[in-house]
Design a protein around this motif. Structure first.
Motif, PDB file in Angstrom:
ATOM      1  N   PRO A 103       6.655   4.285 -16.103  1.00  0.00           N
ATOM      2  CA  PRO A 103       6.220   3.769 -17.400  1.00  0.00           C
ATOM      3  C   PRO A 103       4.707   3.625 -17.503  1.00  0.00           C
ATOM      4  CG  PRO A 103       8.060   2.475 -16.583  1.00  0.00           C
ATOM      5  CD  PRO A 103       7.840   3.589 -15.612  1.00  0.00           C
TER       6      PRO A 103
ATOM      7  N   VAL B 275       4.364   4.859 -22.387  1.00  0.00           N
ATOM      8  CA  VAL B 275       5.348   4.453 -23.361  1.00  0.00           C
ATOM      9  C   VAL B 275       4.823   3.175 -24.017  1.00  0.00           C
ATOM     10  CG1 VAL B 275       7.713   3.719 -23.719  1.00  0.00           C
ATOM     11  CG2 VAL B 275       7.200   5.400 -21.980  1.00  0.00           C
TER      12      VAL B 275
ATOM     13  N   TRP C 146      15.636   0.802 -18.887  1.00  0.00           N
ATOM     14  CA  TRP C 146      15.510   1.463 -20.189  1.00  0.00           C
ATOM     15  C   TRP C 146      14.864   2.833 -20.031  1.00  0.00           C
ATOM     16  CZ3 TRP C 146      12.070   3.756 -23.414  1.00  0.00           C
ATOM     17  CH2 TRP C 146      12.472   3.953 -24.733  1.00  0.00           C
ATOM     18  N   CYS C 147      13.830   2.893 -19.229  1.00  0.00           N
ATOM     19  CA  CYS C 147      13.137   4.161 -19.031  1.00  0.00           C
ATOM     20  C   CYS C 147      14.047   5.182 -18.365  1.00  0.00           C
ATOM     21  CB  CYS C 147      11.887   3.949 -18.188  1.00  0.00           C
ATOM     22  SG  CYS C 147      10.571   3.107 -19.081  1.00  0.00           S
TER      23      CYS C 147
ATOM     24  N   LEU D 228      13.906   7.704 -21.226  1.00  0.00           N
ATOM     25  CA  LEU D 228      12.606   8.357 -21.205  1.00  0.00           C
ATOM     26  C   LEU D 228      12.722   9.840 -21.561  1.00  0.00           C
ATOM     27  CD1 LEU D 228       9.798   7.464 -20.896  1.00  0.00           C
ATOM     28  CD2 LEU D 228       9.873   7.960 -18.453  1.00  0.00           C
TER      29      LEU D 228
END
Lengths: 126, 126
Positions: free
Chosen positions: A13, A18, B100-101, B105
């Motif tokens: 990340p 992001v 989440w990634c 992603l």
DNA sequence: CGGTATCCCATTTGATACTG
DNA sequence: CAGTATCAAATGGGATACCG
């Protein structure tokens, strides 16, 4: 046990930016939680945002597939932003951050205040 | 339903700069998950961090009560950083972002690629 | 109404070299 | 080993004014 040098892959990340950690994205997502909103509507709760920055934020979110932008060809113009499924999936994260802050921001701020006067990088005070 | 102008209070995470969204803090927390670590140990997985920036990051985290810094008076010097309870409480958040990634992603990156060529701010293409 | 166009500033991050 | 010092670049955010 030593730390793995490859602990953080290149698509981390922090490497692929992001943008949730930026100033406005999280708040925009929460604004859109209840349904589609117009540009002008978003500016109300986002009091201090300038149109330029809000536009940049929304364009980045659109690019990343977090929101859709729909321009109705009317006069005066009407543009509506709406969360995608991808964007909606971020809501639990946003809420988790909010909850953490509710529960811990006081402690953090107190800690910050405590470290105001003392700046000795010296071996721990006795 | 219109949006509440006071939706975001002044102590909102975005107003009080709680540094989790910065470049290194999240990764430092994960490095400390398994127990105390020395400055040099942290530099291994955090490959691209310069000593200056890592120091700044750790100092800010210390100030906010997320880590403790313990300097043992030896030669050569040995300095150990350790998560506090407050800092440890951020682990679920960090992990949630990571999860989440992992799950999204790809979709985000695909969306980003799709919006490469097309930059028409025009009313939705037919 | 929903944006752009400029210009500017502060903060963050980094490169490089050096030190107790 | 665990940092500092210095300088430079990049990025983000904002103020203000204007436009179709």
């Amino acid at each position: 046990m030593s730390l793995d040098p490859d602990m953080f892959p290149s698509y981390c990340p922090s490497s692929v930016p992001v943008r949730i950690g930026d100033k406005w994205t999280g708040m925009v997502i929460r604004c859109l939680e209840g349904g589609p909103r117009r540009f002008g509507e978003l500016r109300v709760p986002l009091r201090r945002v300038t149109p330029k920055v809000l536009t940049e934020t929304l364009r980045a979110m659109e690019r990343d597939g977090l929101v859709t932008r729909t321009a109705h060809d009317e006069n005066p113009p009407r543009v509506v932003y709406e969360l995608t499924g991808l964007g909606r999936g971020l809501l639990p994260l946003i809420d988790a951050v909010g909850t953490w802050c509710e529960n811990n921001l006081d402690a953090l701020l107190r800690a910050r205040e405590r470290h105001q006067g003392l700046r000795p990088t010296a071996p721990a005070m006795q």
